[in-house]
Design a protein around this motif. Structure first.
Motif, mmCIF file in Angstrom:
data_model
loop_
_atom_site.group_PDB
_atom_site.id
_atom_site.type_symbol
_atom_site.label_atom_id
_atom_site.label_comp_id
_atom_site.label_asym_id
_atom_site.label_seq_id
_atom_site.Cartn_x
_atom_site.Cartn_y
_atom_site.Cartn_z
ATOM 1 N N HIS A 24 2.639 -6.901 -4.916
ATOM 2 C CA HIS A 24 2.346 -8.318 -4.728
ATOM 3 C C HIS A 24 3.325 -9.220 -5.481
ATOM 4 C CE1 HIS A 24 -1.538 -6.589 -3.478
ATOM 5 N NE2 HIS A 24 -1.629 -7.661 -2.718
ATOM 6 N N PRO A 31 1.968 -7.787 -19.013
ATOM 7 C CA PRO A 31 0.518 -7.903 -18.895
ATOM 8 C C PRO A 31 -0.003 -9.073 -19.716
ATOM 9 C CG PRO A 31 1.066 -6.185 -20.479
ATOM 10 C CD PRO A 31 2.370 -6.664 -19.895
ATOM 11 N N ALA A 68 -1.431 0.067 -19.861
ATOM 12 C CA ALA A 68 -2.806 0.554 -19.842
ATOM 13 C C ALA A 68 -3.496 0.202 -21.155
ATOM 14 C CB ALA A 68 -2.810 2.069 -19.617
ATOM 15 N N ALA A 99 -6.041 4.724 -13.078
ATOM 16 C CA ALA A 99 -6.448 3.387 -12.639
ATOM 17 C C ALA A 99 -5.378 2.355 -12.997
ATOM 18 C CB ALA A 99 -7.790 3.013 -13.279
ATOM 19 N N ALA A 100 -4.842 2.475 -14.208
ATOM 20 C CA ALA A 100 -3.794 1.544 -14.624
ATOM 21 C C ALA A 100 -2.541 1.721 -13.773
ATOM 22 C CB ALA A 100 -3.468 1.745 -16.099
ATOM 23 N N GLU A 101 -2.250 2.945 -13.377
ATOM 24 C CA GLU A 101 -1.085 3.194 -12.529
ATOM 25 C C GLU A 101 -1.276 2.550 -11.153
ATOM 26 O OE1 GLU A 101 -0.181 7.343 -12.386
ATOM 27 O OE2 GLU A 101 0.355 7.463 -14.518
ATOM 28 N N ARG A 102 -2.494 2.646 -10.618
ATOM 29 C CA ARG A 102 -2.751 2.001 -9.326
ATOM 30 C C ARG A 102 -2.635 0.484 -9.447
ATOM 31 N NH1 ARG A 102 -6.763 6.106 -9.091
ATOM 32 N NH2 ARG A 102 -8.339 4.639 -9.883
ATOM 33 N N ASP A 103 -3.155 -0.062 -10.558
ATOM 34 C CA ASP A 103 -3.042 -1.506 -10.764
ATOM 35 C C ASP A 103 -1.583 -1.938 -10.892
ATOM 36 O OD1 ASP A 103 -5.778 -1.661 -10.689
ATOM 37 O OD2 ASP A 103 -6.035 -1.739 -12.878
ATOM 38 N N SER A 104 -0.785 -1.123 -11.597
ATOM 39 C CA SER A 104 0.625 -1.453 -11.770
ATOM 40 C C SER A 104 1.348 -1.451 -10.428
ATOM 41 C CB SER A 104 1.289 -0.457 -12.720
ATOM 42 O OG SER A 104 0.746 -0.569 -14.026
ATOM 43 N N GLN A 105 1.029 -0.467 -9.577
ATOM 44 C CA GLN A 105 1.647 -0.398 -8.259
ATOM 45 C C GLN A 105 1.229 -1.578 -7.397
ATOM 46 O OE1 GLN A 105 0.474 3.467 -6.842
ATOM 47 N NE2 GLN A 105 2.044 4.542 -8.024
ATOM 48 N N ALA A 106 -0.060 -1.972 -7.521
ATOM 49 C CA ALA A 106 -0.546 -3.119 -6.745
ATOM 50 C C ALA A 106 0.140 -4.403 -7.198
ATOM 51 C CB ALA A 106 -2.063 -3.244 -6.890
ATOM 52 N N ASP A 107 0.325 -4.556 -8.521
ATOM 53 C CA ASP A 107 0.998 -5.745 -9.044
ATOM 54 C C ASP A 107 2.435 -5.826 -8.540
ATOM 55 O OD1 ASP A 107 -1.270 -6.487 -10.365
ATOM 56 O OD2 ASP A 107 -0.641 -5.676 -12.315
#
Length: 313
Positions: free
Chosen positions: A303, A309, A260, A292-300
């Motif tokens: 995928h 980072p 983050a 928000a960073a946690e959601r991005d990390s989960q999305a990464d």
């Protein structure tokens, strides 16, 4: 019975029960005629006295077996004897890698009275050196205050903020690069931590600090571990009052790492938002949670994106 021969001659001194008055002293050879079991018993008793019997007036030279000494915990041995202590090679890596690698490791602080305070690192921030506009070494500036950032990896950089709080960093590879310790999970010496925090905090007099409040911030952990400017420029791989140990298996080893933006960074351009703060997702000891960073990390992760980072300009 022949004249002049006592009952002892026929029955032996033990079987006769009482010695006949006036009977002549039995010959020495009769001792060898004692029952075989009596001789064995004497041999056993003699062996016990010589090998393991306690001291007595008859055997004054025997000493009691030495009692085993108290077993000392490894945590109270000299830090140099700790097999789990992390050495200089651990710190000799780039700031971003070190910031991630510090998660889960255990920081140990030994007070002057021998009390040891222990906490698992759960949150860090990386500062990349002269190119990093948020670093104290931005532009390559060196001052007496930030000299620790330019010393060998593993050197402590402790500075004062707001004229009253301390923050502690660990230098890494690269001139002017370091890692800020932001939060710990308290593991040992919690009551001592509570007293240290209570002696310097303001505005909450009379309320006992909860465990999760002890080290949930860079200045809080310095208060809880009694860290001040006297630790600046010390070598964490060699210091006697503070060191780092390899963390044992625990929840932090299996938790996801969140990348983050760093906290409290302003006027640093694009560096303000770079994901250079790392913490264990779901850990209650973290100072600031970034959903928000946690959601991005989960999305990464979903995928298949890499865990490192991007921090390039």
């Amino acid at each position: 019975m022949r004249k002049g021969t006592s009952l002892v001659h026929f029955l032996g001194p033990q079987e006769a029960g009482t010695q006949v008055r006036g009977a002549p002293k039995p010959p020495r050879k009769l001792e060898t005629q004692l029952p075989h079991r009596m001789g064995l018993k004497r041999q056993r008793l003699r062996g016990m006295e010589q090998s393991q019997g306690p001291p007595s007036p008859q055997n004054p030279n025997l000493e009691p077996p030495e009692a085993p000494g108290p077993q000392r915990s490894k945590y109270f041995l000299s830090p140099k004897a700790h097999s789990t202590r992390l050495g200089s090679e651990f710190f000799d890596q780039p700031a971003t890698a070190l910031a991630r690698g510090l998660l889960g490791q255990v920081l140990v602080r030994r007070l002057s009275d021998g009390t040891e305070l222990r906490g698992r690192i759960v949150e860090t921030e990386a500062y990349l050196g002269p190119e990093d506009e948020a670093a104290h070494s931005r532009g390559g500036r060196q001052t007496p205050r930030n000299r620790g950032m330019f010393m060998k990896p593993g050197t402590l950089y402790v500075y004062l903020i707001y004229g009253m709080y301390f923050c502690m960093n660990i230098s890494s590879q690269g001139d002017g690069a370091c890692v800020l310790l932001r939060a710990l999970e308290p593991l040992g010496g919690l009551e001592a931590m509570r007293q240290l925090r209570s002696s310097v905090r303001r505005g909450t007099a009379g309320r006992a600090l909860r465990d999760r409040e002890l080290c949930s911030g860079p200045s809080k952990l310095c208060q809880a571990l009694a860290i001040d400017r006297s630790f600046d420029q010390r070598d964490l791989a060699q210091d006697e009052a503070m060191w780092l140990e390899h963390g044992s298996s625990g929840p932090t080893e299996t938790a996801a790492v969140v990348a983050a933006a760093r906290v409290g960074i302003g006027q640093a351009g694009e560096w303000t938002h770079k994901p250079l703060r790392f913490y264990m997702q779901g850990c209650p000891w973290v100072s600031v949670v970034d959903r928000a960073a946690e959601r991005d990390s989960q999305a990464d992760e979903s995928h298949g994106a890499g865990s490192e980072p991007s921090v390039t300009k």
